[in-house]
Design a protein around this motif. Structure first.
Motif, PDB file in Angstrom:
ATOM      1  N   HIS A 645       0.912  -1.130  -0.058  1.00  0.00           N
ATOM      2  CA  HIS A 645      -0.258  -0.097  -0.296  1.00  0.00           C
ATOM      3  C   HIS A 645       0.750   0.919   0.118  1.00  0.00           C
ATOM      4  O   HIS A 645       2.387   1.262   0.280  1.00  0.00           O
ATOM      5  CB  HIS A 645      -0.508  -0.311   1.277  1.00  0.00           C
ATOM      6  CG  HIS A 645       0.048   0.137   2.537  1.00  0.00           C
ATOM      7  ND1 HIS A 645      -0.273   1.488   3.286  1.00  0.00           N
ATOM      8  CD2 HIS A 645       0.242  -0.857   4.005  1.00  0.00           C
ATOM      9  CE1 HIS A 645       0.695   0.869   4.506  1.00  0.00           C
ATOM     10  NE2 HIS A 645       0.740  -0.136   4.161  1.00  0.00           N
ATOM     11  N   TRP A 646      -0.171   2.221  -0.579  1.00  0.00           N
ATOM     12  CA  TRP A 646       1.309   3.838  -0.582  1.00  0.00           C
ATOM     13  C   TRP A 646       1.058   4.164   1.113  1.00  0.00           C
ATOM     14  O   TRP A 646      -0.432   4.363   1.425  1.00  0.00           O
ATOM     15  CB  TRP A 646       0.468   4.832  -1.077  1.00  0.00           C
ATOM     16  CG  TRP A 646       0.760   4.433  -3.287  1.00  0.00           C
ATOM     17  CD1 TRP A 646      -0.408   3.546  -3.433  1.00  0.00           C
ATOM     18  CD2 TRP A 646       1.743   3.609  -3.089  1.00  0.00           C
ATOM     19  NE1 TRP A 646      -0.073   3.312  -4.818  1.00  0.00           N
ATOM     20  CE2 TRP A 646       1.318   3.731  -4.817  1.00  0.00           C
ATOM     21  CE3 TRP A 646       2.965   4.962  -3.192  1.00  0.00           C
ATOM     22  CZ2 TRP A 646       2.588   3.768  -6.051  1.00  0.00           C
ATOM     23  CZ3 TRP A 646       4.246   4.722  -3.894  1.00  0.00           C
ATOM     24  CH2 TRP A 646       3.654   4.247  -5.702  1.00  0.00           C
ATOM     25  N   GLN A 647       1.683   4.471   1.267  1.00  0.00           N
ATOM     26  CA  GLN A 647       2.291   5.403   2.914  1.00  0.00           C
ATOM     27  C   GLN A 647       2.917   6.373   2.472  1.00  0.00           C
ATOM     28  O   GLN A 647       3.685   7.215   1.874  1.00  0.00           O
ATOM     29  CB  GLN A 647       3.248   4.868   4.117  1.00  0.00           C
ATOM     30  CG  GLN A 647       2.841   5.627   5.332  1.00  0.00           C
ATOM     31  CD  GLN A 647       3.684   4.045   5.778  1.00  0.00           C
ATOM     32  OE1 GLN A 647       4.090   3.335   6.445  1.00  0.00           O
ATOM     33  NE2 GLN A 647       4.826   5.378   6.059  1.00  0.00           N
ATOM     34  N   THR A 648       1.473   7.980   2.962  1.00  0.00           N
ATOM     35  CA  THR A 648       2.010   8.768   3.265  1.00  0.00           C
ATOM     36  C   THR A 648       2.789   9.483   4.571  1.00  0.00           C
ATOM     37  O   THR A 648       2.172   9.179   5.517  1.00  0.00           O
ATOM     38  CB  THR A 648       0.600  10.064   2.573  1.00  0.00           C
ATOM     39  OG1 THR A 648      -0.305   9.985   3.796  1.00  0.00           O
ATOM     40  CG2 THR A 648       0.285   9.304   1.572  1.00  0.00           C
ATOM     41  N   GLY A 649       3.547  11.285   3.899  1.00  0.00           N
ATOM     42  CA  GLY A 649       4.122  11.490   5.410  1.00  0.00           C
ATOM     43  C   GLY A 649       2.930  12.982   5.597  1.00  0.00           C
ATOM     44  O   GLY A 649       2.438  13.011   5.014  1.00  0.00           O
ATOM     45  N   GLY A 682      -0.017  29.758  -1.624  1.00  0.00           N
ATOM     46  CA  GLY A 682       1.732  28.903  -1.990  1.00  0.00           C
ATOM     47  C   GLY A 682       1.841  27.501  -2.356  1.00  0.00           C
ATOM     48  O   GLY A 682       0.309  26.348  -2.710  1.00  0.00           O
ATOM     49  N   MET A 683       2.170  25.943  -1.887  1.00  0.00           N
ATOM     50  CA  MET A 683       2.218  24.743  -2.340  1.00  0.00           C
ATOM     51  C   MET A 683       2.779  24.112  -1.316  1.00  0.00           C
ATOM     52  O   MET A 683       3.809  24.275  -0.102  1.00  0.00           O
ATOM     53  CB  MET A 683       2.963  24.437  -3.495  1.00  0.00           C
ATOM     54  CG  MET A 683       4.672  24.849  -3.282  1.00  0.00           C
ATOM     55  SD  MET A 683       4.910  24.001  -4.486  1.00  0.00           S
ATOM     56  CE  MET A 683       6.959  24.937  -4.341  1.00  0.00           C
ATOM     57  N   GLN A 684       2.729  23.411  -0.617  1.00  0.00           N
ATOM     58  CA  GLN A 684       2.888  22.303   0.564  1.00  0.00           C
ATOM     59  C   GLN A 684       3.246  20.624  -0.536  1.00  0.00           C
ATOM     60  O   GLN A 684       2.679  20.502  -0.543  1.00  0.00           O
ATOM     61  CB  GLN A 684       1.599  22.314   1.438  1.00  0.00           C
ATOM     62  CG  GLN A 684       1.298  23.080   2.658  1.00  0.00           C
ATOM     63  CD  GLN A 684      -0.021  22.390   3.094  1.00  0.00           C
ATOM     64  OE1 GLN A 684      -0.904  22.738   2.867  1.00  0.00           O
ATOM     65  NE2 GLN A 684       0.729  22.210   4.076  1.00  0.00           N
ATOM     66  N   THR A 685       3.801  20.241   0.133  1.00  0.00           N
ATOM     67  CA  THR A 685       4.712  18.659  -0.381  1.00  0.00           C
ATOM     68  C   THR A 685       4.376  17.889   0.695  1.00  0.00           C
ATOM     69  O   THR A 685       4.353  18.456   1.776  1.00  0.00           O
ATOM     70  CB  THR A 685       5.958  19.058  -1.150  1.00  0.00           C
ATOM     71  OG1 THR A 685       6.832  19.236  -0.135  1.00  0.00           O
ATOM     72  CG2 THR A 685       6.122  19.943  -2.254  1.00  0.00           C
ATOM     73  N   ARG A 686       4.522  16.576   0.189  1.00  0.00           N
ATOM     74  CA  ARG A 686       4.150  15.409   0.851  1.00  0.00           C
ATOM     75  C   ARG A 686       5.666  13.991   0.882  1.00  0.00           C
ATOM     76  O   ARG A 686       5.088  14.509  -0.873  1.00  0.00           O
ATOM     77  CB  ARG A 686       3.293  14.648   1.762  1.00  0.00           C
ATOM     78  CG  ARG A 686       2.065  13.996   0.607  1.00  0.00           C
ATOM     79  CD  ARG A 686       1.348  14.359   1.665  1.00  0.00           C
ATOM     80  NE  ARG A 686       0.344  13.451   0.395  1.00  0.00           N
ATOM     81  CZ  ARG A 686      -1.250  12.831   0.636  1.00  0.00           C
ATOM     82  NH1 ARG A 686      -0.758  13.131   2.115  1.00  0.00           N
ATOM     83  NH2 ARG A 686      -2.320  12.679   0.106  1.00  0.00           N
ATOM     84  N   LYS A 687       5.672  13.404   1.444  1.00  0.00           N
ATOM     85  CA  LYS A 687       6.115  12.050   1.229  1.00  0.00           C
ATOM     86  C   LYS A 687       5.239  11.085   1.002  1.00  0.00           C
ATOM     87  O   LYS A 687       4.193  10.257   1.693  1.00  0.00           O
ATOM     88  CB  LYS A 687       7.025  11.738   1.731  1.00  0.00           C
ATOM     89  CG  LYS A 687       8.986  10.595   1.651  1.00  0.00           C
ATOM     90  CD  LYS A 687       9.958  10.397   2.244  1.00  0.00           C
ATOM     91  CE  LYS A 687      11.069   9.387   1.443  1.00  0.00           C
ATOM     92  NZ  LYS A 687      11.788   9.535   3.016  1.00  0.00           N
ATOM     93  N   VAL A 688       5.446  10.194  -0.130  1.00  0.00           N
ATOM     94  CA  VAL A 688       4.720   8.894  -0.270  1.00  0.00           C
ATOM     95  C   VAL A 688       5.779   7.855  -0.766  1.00  0.00           C
ATOM     96  O   VAL A 688       5.844   8.144  -1.588  1.00  0.00           O
ATOM     97  CB  VAL A 688       3.662   9.582  -1.301  1.00  0.00           C
ATOM     98  CG1 VAL A 688       2.133   8.118  -1.363  1.00  0.00           C
ATOM     99  CG2 VAL A 688       2.615  10.530  -0.920  1.00  0.00           C
ATOM    100  N   ILE A 689       5.479   7.247   0.010  1.00  0.00           N
ATOM    101  CA  ILE A 689       6.400   5.668  -0.756  1.00  0.00           C
ATOM    102  C   ILE A 689       5.460   3.979  -0.736  1.00  0.00           C
ATOM    103  O   ILE A 689       3.744   4.086  -0.057  1.00  0.00           O
ATOM    104  CB  ILE A 689       7.399   5.133   0.779  1.00  0.00           C
ATOM    105  CG1 ILE A 689       6.688   5.404   1.876  1.00  0.00           C
ATOM    106  CG2 ILE A 689       8.149   6.895   0.702  1.00  0.00           C
ATOM    107  CD1 ILE A 689       7.962   4.769   3.098  1.00  0.00           C
ATOM    108  N   CYS A 690       6.374   3.452  -1.172  1.00  0.00           N
ATOM    109  CA  CYS A 690       5.151   1.821  -1.179  1.00  0.00           C
ATOM    110  C   CYS A 690       5.863   1.385  -0.011  1.00  0.00           C
ATOM    111  O   CYS A 690       6.874   0.946   0.036  1.00  0.00           O
ATOM    112  CB  CYS A 690       5.882   1.679  -2.905  1.00  0.00           C
ATOM    113  SG  CYS A 690       4.943  -0.334  -2.934  1.00  0.00           S
ATOM    114  N   VAL A 691       4.987   0.640   0.602  1.00  0.00           N
ATOM    115  CA  VAL A 691       5.118  -0.158   1.599  1.00  0.00           C
ATOM    116  C   VAL A 691       5.031  -1.323   1.721  1.00  0.00           C
ATOM    117  O   VAL A 691       3.184  -1.907   1.372  1.00  0.00           O
ATOM    118  CB  VAL A 691       4.458   0.685   3.020  1.00  0.00           C
ATOM    119  CG1 VAL A 691       5.236  -1.080   3.722  1.00  0.00           C
ATOM    120  CG2 VAL A 691       5.545   1.696   2.947  1.00  0.00           C
TER     121      VAL A 691
END
Length: 1539
Positions: A645-649, A682-691
């Motif tokens: 599944h995809w995991q978000t920060g 503005g903009m915001q970012t986050r980290k998305v990884i596959c776990v």
């Protein structure tokens, strides 16, 4: 002839109406008013105008002053003083004043009232002022008191005889107590004389006396200039001649004195001292007062007739200087008036007996003049921005001890700092910018202080809630549009059931994926199978079941056309049993997969079963399968246990978008207002990884791209806020503080600034320095003023007049030694003491010059050369005095700044403190001295405890109970119980029940399908009537029924049976008939329908043989409400209590209620029953609510200690106070009751200047004449109590006090007096001032003030000189600030010693006996007349004649005078309350008071008067006597007859 008649018509013009209203277009004197004028006959009727004289016609129009509203500030009524009170009778004709005055006489006072212009007090028309206010009254009632006669004291005892031989006089005197008032009788003689003769004179009687007269005014001698010239010419020769006479030691002493005198006579422009002389006459007088020859008084030494004096000079001042500037230099509507001063200087100080200086400064009110006067500064409260909202200030002691205070939310408290700022008044034509200016001291701002704290709300975060995972879907492509060579995934999903704060990005992952092989996007899914239909139209045998299917993509149904590429499911072969075949039931549904995934050791399995419904008929029929064929098992969830599944920060901070061309600007909230600057996106970012589950991060290709979350999102860029501060305040003052040695103490001064707005979002930071401190400039010496400055330099004389004490005397008498006088050195200092209290100390002086050889100078009694005195006894005794103070905590806590007030943390208000008791120090003579003499700092300290408040303490919440209902809405409960009650003002407990518990009840909802009954297949028939051949008949089937937890994948685990609805529990056993061969076999009955007629159906699985029939395939029964038919409706529960977030203490919450689907028999059922009926839902299920925050009371800091209530003495106290800054709310800690504290002041002795007694009149060596008497000014010490007399102490202790006695700065230590000569008649000294007497009329309740009086009586020594006596004197003055007593007078009597006549006197109500020929009461005058012995007394003020004593009646003479007093009987009539029935005769108590009830008498008393006004017996007395005699004869006769 004809006689003509002439009728004369007498008319007059009259204006019957008053002037009308003043009209006009302009305000002021330009208006006009009119009135109606007509011609009227003298009898009053109206006639033609021609009948009146036109020349006398009054004007019907005149100019007037038109009043406008703004004239109110220009004009006002001027009220004159009330005139003297005039009797009403004097203003009425033919009315005489009443003869007797009773209390007072009514009068009228008048005054003048006129309208005036305020600017110059010029008169104006009354109509102008009447426009705004009615004219004040011109008259008022008043009361004229009755005349008050002079009241005197009793006589003093007789003096001794003025002569020791011959005929002399004795005197006794009295003083005036109340002066004559309002025309009362004058005072009688104060002196009474009586001749006396002690015996004949044996020798010549002294007839002459030497008398001195008063000193003449001081004057310069006429020959002073000639003497000075002569003295200057012979100055050198005289010195040379005298040089040989005096020895060098004497000359040196004289030279020192002259040098000192010359230095002391420095020329000064402020005083010019001239020495003059005074003279007086000395005469010889006879005892009869006549002058005689000087030779007749030769034996006496002649007194001085000339003495030097200081020539008196009055104080001289310069003219007034110009007025100074007005203190008010700006426009202030609230206080427009200021003050200005002018001054003048002293040219000549008063010398001798000259007149004192008048005031040197003058003040008057003023207003700022000129154009362009700026408005005055105003002072307003300003505040900083509110701080961040915090919850921890609202927590109780129990909550704070939990330690973990992170994540708190809900109701909180925010604070700000409040300060005083200088501003400006705003006018219509001028406006001033109000910007952030420097703070000033808080005392400059008036009015209430703005709130420094307020409640606030921190939004509680809402946690994300998700549903359980759904079932795994089929193996599909990631993108059905691109299926070439791609891998496939099986997906399962869950949904968000509660949206979290911040959006769905804060929820856990909602999709999980498993890689799979052979993915397919669109496929047919089998839904079910139709009935088995035999082929070729036969009733039994092989057939087929049509498949029911639909087109799906994953788990979603799609258009059937998308599945055309895949072959549709074929019909499923089946077989319909014939009449002799075995009959099996349909397969059950597949069970839930035993595993969610498969591995090498674990595989998922599903099962389904079927049962035998009828056996075959022996040979020829299809045989029933064995039991293993009745169960089928298949694999499921064959995919590997590798779930991805995809995991978000978390989202990062909002930053500027580099693609945007416009940069963000800095903005801040200014003190004068204005909002924030423009904000940008503005903009915001986050980290998305596959776990990979249970493994960790894996490459992104392992997860499907479709459900991949985004890594960038737009956001609102917060505005920058720069730090905003006030300018530095002014430096604090630098007061000059001096120590005991007179040295200036170094102190510091400071200034500070306040942060109005904290920086945020990258704004400019605040500087670190908020307060600065520096040393004050220390003066060289402590400032003070005397003749010279303390540093020795001469100061301006005006400063000494303003700031120093009284100017020292500039002249004093001195003695210049003559040639024959004895000359001595000054006294040396006293020697040191060897021991206190028991030792002695001495001082010495010596003769100098030729005095050493003179015999008279060697007389040590006349000229002692040494003095000895006991050493001072420095023994001191300390002892406590007064009460203990309040318990006071040690200081050193936070100190509230004078430039800003803010709400800070809790102040320490409990713990160990100290209470104080004052110490007093006395010397050995019991005189109060400084406490330092007793080595004490002035207090006794004692430790004390202020108990700390303890809040109510409850246990933690218990766990929630299970929902009270397993289906529908119920309640769940949790509770707390009391662990410790509050005490010492702690937070109170919430409302508890009888077992000291508090409950929280909230509604809960239980899914009716949460637990379901699951029945296993029926067992094999157990036939009771066994027919081995047929294998049919009556039998029983059983099955196991379990209660299981229902999940989205189906029932999962067994639970207790009570959790399932017993009404819905399937049967565990059934009795029925097992069909025999060739019988019709039906499947199981279907569910009952929900129509008006309840039905159920079945169908034949095996047709019967010929001749046999199938039973009915349908069953019905009538609908019976609440038995097999039900109605359904919604039921709404009550609102719950206000529910807060678990991390909230108070604030905003939610009230909820639940919706139930209720069956008509009252049972809660699944909501689907109501949904299927489409019932209306019109209720709101949630509403917002507020839980009151428990705000603790917050008190201000203790104020500084006040000044001592007394500057000295034992009873001085210091106070400090505090106030409520924030009142308590809800269950917060209440405010303490103590808002002020006191402690004693250090005891300081009260020093004061006090006069001593006057000395005897001194007239040198002669017998009589004008002399002087003296008194001393001494320093006294006392403890400050009102009745303290005090003790005399050294004058140095009063050195710091201004010479004044009882506030009077005019010190008088000497006054002229007269020593009477022998035989002279003279005035005594003034008596003491009498006590203040109120001039009152008690009956009218009127007080005319108070007065006091003193008098001088005459004393005579020779009977022959009585005609030469001066007049007696008295003087009165009003009592200022004192209220006198309102006295009454009454007559008293008593027997005199050695006298048979009664003594009668008049006594004042305070017990003082008074005298006077006449004493006037409220309405009459009376005189005490001595009555006959032991028979009468003088009446009090209620009567004016003599009266008999109690128990006697008056017998008057023919002239109306009291002749005698006769005893009278008393007839007492008993009343109903009396227990005695007889009538007794007793002595009367007071016959003049018939209406007064006497003690011990409950009946009515009749007083019988036997004597008439002529003194003869009344007729009824003779009648009573005759009746008594007849009665006595009758009684005697009856007794005689009885015998």
């Amino acid at each position: 002839a004809h006689r003509a008649c002439c009728v004369v018509l007498t008319c007059s013009l009259k204006a019957h109406r008053p002037w009308g209203r003043c009209m006009g277009s302009d305000c002021g004197p330009g208006g006009s008013q009119s009135r109606a004028v007509w011609c009227a006959h003298v009898d009053g009727w109206t006639t033609l105008h021609t009948n009146c004289d036109q020349a006398q016609r009054p004007s019907n129009q005149r100019n007037c002053f038109r009043v406008c509203d703004w004239h109110k500030d220009l004009y006002d009524w001027e009220l004159g003083a009330w005139n003297a009170c005039v009797p009403v009778s004097a203003r009425t004709l033919w009315t005489s004043r009443p003869f007797a005055c009773s209390g007072g006489e009514e009068g009228i006072q008048t005054r003048e009232v006129r309208c005036m212009l305020k600017a110059d007090a010029s008169p104006a028309e009354d109509a102008i002022c009447e426009y705004f206010e009615l004219k004040p009254r011109l008259e008022q009632d008043c009361l004229i008191p009755c005349p008050r006669d002079c009241v005197l004291s009793e006589y003093s005892p007789w003096t001794s005889c003025s002569k020791t031989c011959g005929t002399g006089l004795r005197n006794r005197v009295r003083s005036v107590l109340v002066p004559p008032l309002f025309g009362g009788a004058a005072c009688l003689n104060l002196t009474e004389f009586q001749s006396c003769k002690t015996g004949p004179c044996t020798g010549p009687e002294g007839m002459y006396s030497l008398r001195v007269g008063p000193w003449s005014p001081c004057a310069l001698p006429q020959t002073r200039t000639a003497r000075q010239v002569k003295r200057r010419k012979g100055k050198g020769q005289g010195l040379r001649e005298r040089a040989g006479v005096k020895d060098p030691e004497t000359r040196e002493l004289i030279q020192k004195k002259r040098t000192r005198n010359r230095l002391n006579r420095q020329e000064s422009p402020f005083w010019d001292i001239q020495v003059g002389y005074q003279t007086r006459e000395v005469t010889c007088i006879h005892r009869n007062g006549s002058a005689a020859g000087r030779n007749l008084c030769a034996p006496w030494d002649p007194p001085l007739t000339m003495r030097p004096c200081v020539l008196p000079k009055d104080c001289q001042l310069t003219d007034w200087a110009e007025w100074g500037p007005c203190s008010k230099t700006c426009l202030d509507p609230a206080s427009p008036v200021g003050a200005r001063t002018r001054s003048r200087q002293v040219v000549q100080f008063p010398v001798g007996e000259g007149a004192e200086c008048a005031a040197l400064e003058d003040f008057e009110a003023c207003e700022p003049q000129g154009e362009g006067v700026p408005p005055c500064s105003s002072y307003t409260w300003r505040s900083t921005e509110w701080s961040d909202c915090r919850v921890d200030p609202l927590l109780g002691q129990q909550d704070r001890r939990r330690g973990n205070l992170t994540g708190l939310c809900g109701g909180g408290l925010q604070t700000r700092e409040v300060y005083c700022q200088r501003g400006f008044f705003l006018f219509s034509c001028v406006s001033f910018l109000r910007a952030a200016s420097r703070p000033v001291e808080n005392k400059m701002c008036k009015g209430p202080i703005p709130n420094r704290s307020q409640l606030c709300q921190i939004p509680c975060p809402i946690d994300c809630e998700v549903s359980p995972w759904g079932a795994w879907g089929p193996c599909t492509f990631e993108n059905c549009e691109d299926q070439a060579g791609k891998k496939g995934f099986k997906l399962r999903k869950r949904r968000i059931t509660n949206e979290p704060t911040g959006g769905p990005g804060n929820c856990p992952h909602l999709v999980e994926a498993v890689p799979c092989d052979e993915p397919r996007c669109y496929d047919w899914r089998l839904v079910g199978l139709d009935r088995c239909v035999p082929g070729d139209g036969t009733p039994c045998g092989a057939g087929a079941q049509l498949a029911l299917f639909r087109c799906v993509n994953g788990n979603e149904e799609v258009d059937r056309n998308l599945c055309t590429s895949s072959p549709a499911p074929e019909p499923v072969p089946c077989e319909v049993p014939c009449s002799r075949d075995c009959v099996l039931s349909d397969w059950t549904s597949w069970s839930t997969c035993s595993q969610t995934c498969s591995s090498k050791t674990i595989e998922g399995k599903q099962t389904r079963t079927r049962s035998i419904l009828a056996y075959n008929a022996g040979e020829g029929g299809a045989v029933c399968p064995n039991s293993s064929s009745l169960l089928e098992v298949r694999n499921c969830n064959e995919h590997a246990c590798t779930v991805y599944h995809w995991q978000t920060g978390p989202w990062g901070p909002c930053t500027e978008d580099p693609s945007a061309s416009t940069l963000n600007t800095s903005a801040g909230v200014r003190a004068g207002g204005g909002g924030p600057g423009s904000c940008y996106v503005g903009m915001q970012t986050r980290k998305v990884i596959c776990v990979r589950v249970n493994v960790g991060q894996v490459p992104p290709k392992k997860c499907p791209d479709g459900p991949r979350p985004s890594t960038v999102r737009p956001c609102e860029l917060p505005c920058k806020k720069d730090c905003i501060m006030t300018p530095f305040s002014d430096w604090t003052a630098c007061p000059v503080t001096c120590d005991a040695a007179g040295n200036a103490v170094k102190i510091k001064q400071s200034r500070k600034r306040l942060i109005i707005q904290q920086p945020s979002n990258g704004g400019q930071e605040c500087p670190e320095v908020l307060e600065e401190e520096t040393d004050c400039e220390v003066p060289k010496v402590c400032p003070g003023f005397r003749n010279t400055d303390l540093d020795g330099t001469q100061a301006d004389i005006g400063e000494c007049l303003n700031f120093a004490t009284a100017m020292p005397a500039i002249t004093q008498r001195c003695q210049l030694p003559c040639q024959d006088d004895c000359q001595l050195t000054n006294w040396s200092k006293f020697s040191s003491c060897t021991a206190d209290c028991v030792g002695v100390r001495t001082r010495k002086r010596a003769l100098i010059g030729r005095s050493k050889k003179k015999d008279k100078c060697k007389n040590t009694q006349m000229y002692p050369l040494s003095e000895t005195q006991y050493c001072p006894c420095d023994k001191y005794n300390a002892q406590p005095v007064g009460n203990w103070s309040d318990c006071i905590l040690p200081e050193g806590g936070r100190v509230e700044s004078t430039l800003g007030m803010k709400v800070q943390g809790d102040i320490k208000e409990c713990g160990q403190g100290y209470r104080y008791q004052a110490m007093v120090c006395y010397d050995q003579d019991s005189r109060l001295v400084e406490t330092s003499r007793c080595n004490s700092h002035g207090y006794i300290e004692e430790a004390c405890i202020i108990p700390c408040p303890s809040d109510c303490k409850l246990s933690e919440w218990s766990n929630w109970s299970r929902c009270s209902k397993s289906c529908g809405s119920g309640v769940k409960v949790r509770s707390k119980w009391l662990r410790e009650k509050p005490y010492n003002g702690g937070r109170p407990c919430p409302k508890l029940d009888h077992i000291n518990q508090v409950y929280e009840v909230v509604p809960c909802q239980s899914d009716c399908n949460q637990y379901v009954w699951v029945a296993e297949p029926w067992s094999v028939w157990k036939v009771s009537n066994v027919d081995l051949k047929e294998n049919c008949g009556e039998g029983v089937q059983t099955r196991k029924v379990r209660c299981m937890l229902n999940t989205i994948d189906g029932p999962s685990e067994s639970v207790e049976d009570y959790l399932c609805d017993p009404e819905l529990m399937p049967l565990g056993a059934r009795e029925s008939r097992l069909p025999c061969p060739e019988d019709c076999v039906l499947n199981d009955w279907g569910p009952w329908s929900r129509c008006d007629v309840v039905r159920r159906t079945a169908y034949a699985l095996r047709p019967p043989s010929v001749g046999r029939q199938c039973p009915d395939t349908s069953d019905k029964e009538p609908c019976s409400l609440n038995l097999n038919c039900f109605n359904y409706f919604y039921n709404i529960t009550d609102w719950s209590t206000c529910q807060l977030s678990p991390n909230a203490v108070c604030g905003s919450g939610i009230k909820t209620r639940m919706l139930d689907c209720v069956r008509s028999d009252g049972k809660s059922v699944d909501l689907k029953f109501c949904y299927e009926l489409n019932l209306e839902k019109k209720w709101q299920m949630n509403i917002s609510c507020v839980v009151e925050c428990p705000v603790n009371c917050q008190m201000s800091e203790w104020s500084p200690w006040s000044d001592c209530s007394q500057t000295c003495g034992l009873d001085g106290k210091m106070w400090r106070r505090r106030s409520v800054v924030r009142a308590f709310q809800g269950d917060g800690r209440p405010c303490p009751s103590q808002t002020e504290q006191w402690k004693p002041c250090p005891v300081r002795p009260c020093y004061r200047w006090q006069y001593g007694e006057w000395s005897e009149c001194r007239v040198e060596s002669v017998v009589c004449g004008d002399g002087e008497r003296y008194r001393n000014l001494s320093c006294f010490v006392s403890d400050g109590s009102g009745d303290a007399v005090g003790s005399s102490v050294d004058e140095e202790l009063c050195g710091g006090l201004e010479p004044a006695v009882d506030g009077d700065k005019r010190i008088s230590l000497k006054e002229a007096c007269t020593l009477p000569c022998p035989g002279e008649c003279y005035l005594m000294e003034w008596s003491d001032w009498s006590s203040c007497v109120s001039i009152c009329v008690k009956a009218a309740g009127v007080d005319f003030g108070s007065v006091r009086v003193r008098s001088r009586a005459v004393l005579a020594q020779e009977p022959e000189n009585l005609q030469l006596c001066p007049d007696q004197e008295w003087e009165s003055q009003p009592c200022e600030g004192k209220k006198g007593e309102c006295y009454e007078y009454k007559w008293l009597s008593g027997g005199r010693l050695n006298s048979t006549r009664p003594a009668v006197w008049c006594q004042r109500s305070d017990g003082l006996n008074v005298t006077g020929k006449q004493l006037r009461g409220p309405s009459f005058s009376f005189m005490c007349r001595v009555c006959k012995p032991n028979t009468a007394l003088c009446c009090p003020l209620q009567a004016a004649t003599c009266a008999c004593e109690e128990g006697f009646t008056e017998v008057l003479s023919a002239s109306g005078q009291l002749d005698q007093c006769a005893p009278i009987p008393v007839l007492e009539i008993p009343t109903a309350g009396d227990k005695k029935g007889d009538v007794k005769t007793s002595r009367a108590i007071n016959p003049t008071l018939p209406s007064t009830a006497q003690p011990g008498r409950s009946g009515r008393t009749w007083y019988l008067q036997p004597y008439g006004p002529d003194g003869k017996l009344k007729m009824w007395v003779y009648g009573v006597a005759a009746g008594a005699f007849v009665l006595l004869i009758f009684i005697v006769s009856m007794i005689y007859l009885a015998w």
